[in-house]
Design a protein around this motif. Structure first.
Motif, PDB file in Angstrom:
ATOM      1  N   LYS A 138       0.819  -1.227   0.000  1.00 54.08           N
ATOM      2  CA  LYS A 138       0.000   0.000   0.000  1.00 54.08           C
ATOM      3  C   LYS A 138       0.852   1.276   0.000  1.00 54.08           C
ATOM      4  N   ASP A 139       1.934   1.248  -0.773  1.00 57.40           N
ATOM      5  CA  ASP A 139       2.789   2.419  -0.942  1.00 57.40           C
ATOM      6  C   ASP A 139       2.222   3.223  -2.110  1.00 57.40           C
ATOM      7  N   HIS A 140       1.316   4.135  -1.806  1.00 61.51           N
ATOM      8  CA  HIS A 140       0.618   4.894  -2.837  1.00 61.51           C
ATOM      9  C   HIS A 140       1.531   5.867  -3.587  1.00 61.51           C
ATOM     10  N   ARG A 141       2.704   6.152  -3.034  1.00 59.59           N
ATOM     11  CA  ARG A 141       3.657   7.017  -3.741  1.00 59.59           C
ATOM     12  C   ARG A 141       4.129   6.358  -5.023  1.00 59.59           C
ATOM     13  N   ARG A 142       4.129   5.040  -5.026  1.00 60.29           N
ATOM     14  CA  ARG A 142       4.660   4.280  -6.158  1.00 60.29           C
ATOM     15  C   ARG A 142       3.557   3.450  -6.823  1.00 60.29           C
ATOM     16  N   GLY A 143       2.418   4.061  -7.050  1.00 66.50           N
ATOM     17  CA  GLY A 143       1.255   3.350  -7.581  1.00 66.50           C
ATOM     18  C   GLY A 143       1.460   2.727  -8.948  1.00 66.50           C
ATOM     19  N   SER A 144       2.336   3.293  -9.775  1.00 70.68           N
ATOM     20  CA  SER A 144       2.538   2.737 -11.113  1.00 70.68           C
ATOM     21  C   SER A 144       3.695   1.731 -11.166  1.00 70.68           C
ATOM     22  N   VAL A 145       4.340   1.481 -10.035  1.00 73.76           N
ATOM     23  CA  VAL A 145       5.470   0.555  -9.984  1.00 73.76           C
ATOM     24  C   VAL A 145       4.959  -0.806  -9.486  1.00 73.76           C
ATOM     25  N   GLN A 146       5.234  -1.856 -10.252  1.00 78.11           N
ATOM     26  CA  GLN A 146       4.794  -3.189  -9.851  1.00 78.11           C
ATOM     27  C   GLN A 146       5.793  -3.874  -8.913  1.00 78.11           C
ATOM     28  N   TRP A 147       7.067  -3.633  -9.106  1.00 83.54           N
ATOM     29  CA  TRP A 147       8.097  -4.302  -8.312  1.00 83.54           C
ATOM     30  C   TRP A 147       9.365  -3.470  -8.321  1.00 83.54           C
ATOM     31  N   ILE A 148      10.072  -3.459  -7.185  1.00 82.97           N
ATOM     32  CA  ILE A 148      11.391  -2.822  -7.097  1.00 82.97           C
ATOM     33  C   ILE A 148      12.340  -3.775  -6.382  1.00 82.97           C
ATOM     34  N   ASP A 149      13.493  -4.005  -6.993  1.00 82.48           N
ATOM     35  CA  ASP A 149      14.598  -4.716  -6.349  1.00 82.48           C
ATOM     36  C   ASP A 149      15.611  -3.662  -5.952  1.00 82.48           C
ATOM     37  N   ILE A 150      16.161  -3.796  -4.756  1.00 81.77           N
ATOM     38  CA  ILE A 150      17.276  -2.934  -4.357  1.00 81.77           C
ATOM     39  C   ILE A 150      18.404  -3.834  -3.879  1.00 81.77           C
ATOM     40  N   TYR A 151      19.582  -3.530  -4.342  1.00 88.77           N
ATOM     41  CA  TYR A 151      20.802  -4.179  -3.873  1.00 88.77           C
ATOM     42  C   TYR A 151      21.686  -3.093  -3.296  1.00 88.77           C
ATOM     43  N   VAL A 152      22.288  -3.382  -2.165  1.00 88.21           N
ATOM     44  CA  VAL A 152      23.247  -2.469  -1.551  1.00 88.21           C
ATOM     45  C   VAL A 152      24.554  -3.235  -1.431  1.00 88.21           C
ATOM     46  N   TYR A 153      25.578  -2.693  -2.061  1.00 84.56           N
ATOM     47  CA  TYR A 153      26.889  -3.332  -2.041  1.00 84.56           C
ATOM     48  C   TYR A 153      27.857  -2.419  -1.307  1.00 84.56           C
ATOM     49  N   ASP A 154      28.297  -2.859  -0.132  1.00 83.96           N
ATOM     50  CA  ASP A 154      29.221  -2.067   0.681  1.00 83.96           C
ATOM     51  C   ASP A 154      30.595  -2.006   0.039  1.00 83.96           C
ATOM     52  N   MET A 155      31.127  -0.794   0.007  1.00 78.99           N
ATOM     53  CA  MET A 155      32.443  -0.550  -0.567  1.00 78.99           C
ATOM     54  C   MET A 155      33.356  -0.073   0.567  1.00 78.99           C
ATOM     55  N   SER A 156      34.502   0.428   0.234  1.00 78.03           N
ATOM     56  CA  SER A 156      35.418   0.928   1.267  1.00 78.03           C
ATOM     57  C   SER A 156      35.012   2.323   1.726  1.00 78.03           C
ATOM     58  N   ASP A 157      35.584   2.782   2.820  1.00 75.03           N
ATOM     59  CA  ASP A 157      35.395   4.143   3.348  1.00 75.03           C
ATOM     60  C   ASP A 157      33.939   4.484   3.690  1.00 75.03           C
ATOM     61  N   GLY A 158      33.148   3.478   4.104  1.00 69.56           N
ATOM     62  CA  GLY A 158      31.771   3.747   4.517  1.00 69.56           C
ATOM     63  C   GLY A 158      30.829   4.083   3.376  1.00 69.56           C
ATOM     64  N   LYS A 159      31.228   3.791   2.161  1.00 70.50           N
ATOM     65  CA  LYS A 159      30.392   4.044   0.986  1.00 70.50           C
ATOM     66  C   LYS A 159      29.703   2.753   0.556  1.00 70.50           C
ATOM     67  N   ALA A 160      28.612   2.914  -0.180  1.00 73.43           N
ATOM     68  CA  ALA A 160      27.896   1.755  -0.716  1.00 73.43           C
ATOM     69  C   ALA A 160      27.343   2.115  -2.090  1.00 73.43           C
ATOM     70  N   ARG A 161      27.334   1.132  -2.970  1.00 75.20           N
ATOM     71  CA  ARG A 161      26.697   1.316  -4.273  1.00 75.20           C
ATOM     72  C   ARG A 161      25.272   0.789  -4.151  1.00 75.20           C
ATOM     73  N   VAL A 162      24.332   1.609  -4.582  1.00 77.03           N
ATOM     74  CA  VAL A 162      22.921   1.236  -4.589  1.00 77.03           C
ATOM     75  C   VAL A 162      22.534   0.879  -6.016  1.00 77.03           C
ATOM     76  N   TYR A 163      21.878  -0.259  -6.166  1.00 75.78           N
ATOM     77  CA  TYR A 163      21.340  -0.689  -7.452  1.00 75.78           C
ATOM     78  C   TYR A 163      19.819  -0.785  -7.278  1.00 75.78           C
ATOM     79  N   LEU A 164      19.067  -0.120  -8.124  1.00 77.62           N
ATOM     80  CA  LEU A 164      17.614  -0.217  -8.113  1.00 77.62           C
ATOM     81  C   LEU A 164      17.136  -0.667  -9.483  1.00 77.62           C
ATOM     82  N   HIS A 165      16.227  -1.612  -9.463  1.00 76.27           N
ATOM     83  CA  HIS A 165      15.668  -2.205 -10.685  1.00 76.27           C
ATOM     84  C   HIS A 165      14.160  -2.258 -10.486  1.00 76.27           C
ATOM     85  N   ALA A 166      13.398  -1.621 -11.359  1.00 76.82           N
ATOM     86  CA  ALA A 166      11.951  -1.574 -11.179  1.00 76.82           C
ATOM     87  C   ALA A 166      11.226  -1.773 -12.504  1.00 76.82           C
ATOM     88  N   PHE A 167       9.993  -2.226 -12.375  1.00 77.67           N
ATOM     89  CA  PHE A 167       9.103  -2.301 -13.536  1.00 77.67           C
ATOM     90  C   PHE A 167       7.690  -2.053 -13.085  1.00 77.67           C
TER      91      PHE A 167
END
Length: 167
Positions: A138-167
């Motif tokens: 019931k996330d009405h902000r994303r009413g037109s989005v059917q699915w979202i995958d998020i991956y968080v990959y920790d890197m050095s120095d407290g940084k992370a790469r975020v990957y988002l995949h949606a349809f």
């Protein structure tokens, strides 16, 4: 028996029907061969807007793309940010389960993030994943989005790469 003019008209009509049916099947085949394709001139702003995700100020290596498909377009977004902010983005998606390490036995079905010059996130050892169906939670902000995958990959120095995949 039809006269000569009527026969000619019938022959022209039959020939035009035959030609139009051939050209229609060629157009159908061409349309099928045209998918999937990457939308030109569309990137991170459009992907972030579709997903209703705010890329944190100061994020680096912000990149996105849209893959056009016959039924559902695929939106990709990736960036590097503070590891804490990356987790907050995942939490904002309202997944029923928190980020967790996902064991992958098989290679991905297709390469999507390779289009952005990145390795596929599910191939990165230690990458954490969460998935969510916005309408289901019931996330009405994303009413037109059917699915979202998020991956968080920790890197050095407290940084992370975020990957988002949606349809």
């Amino acid at each position: 028996m039809p006269d000569k003019t009527t026969r000619r008209l019938l022959m022209v009509l039959a020939a035009s029907l035959l030609l139009s049916s051939c050209s229609t099947s060629d157009r159908g085949r061409a349309a099928r061969d045209f998918y999937p394709r990457w939308e030109q001139g569309v990137g991170a702003p459009e992907a972030a807007d579709f997903m209703k995700v705010v890329v944190p100020a100061g994020a680096a290596e912000v990149n996105g793309a849209v893959q056009v498909n016959p039924q559902e377009d695929v939106y990709l977004l990736s960036f590097v940010t503070d590891a804490k902010k990356a987790v907050q983005i995942a939490e904002d998606l309202r997944s029923e389960k928190p980020l967790r390490t996902k064991t992958v036995d098989l290679p991905p079905d297709q390469e999507l993030f390779g289009h952005l010059g990145l390795p596929e996130p599910q191939t990165l050892k230690g990458a954490r994943w969460a998935g969510v169906c916005p309408p289901c939670v019931k996330d009405h902000r994303r009413g037109s989005v059917q699915w979202i995958d998020i991956y968080v990959y920790d890197m050095s120095d407290g940084k992370a790469r975020v990957y988002l995949h949606a349809f």
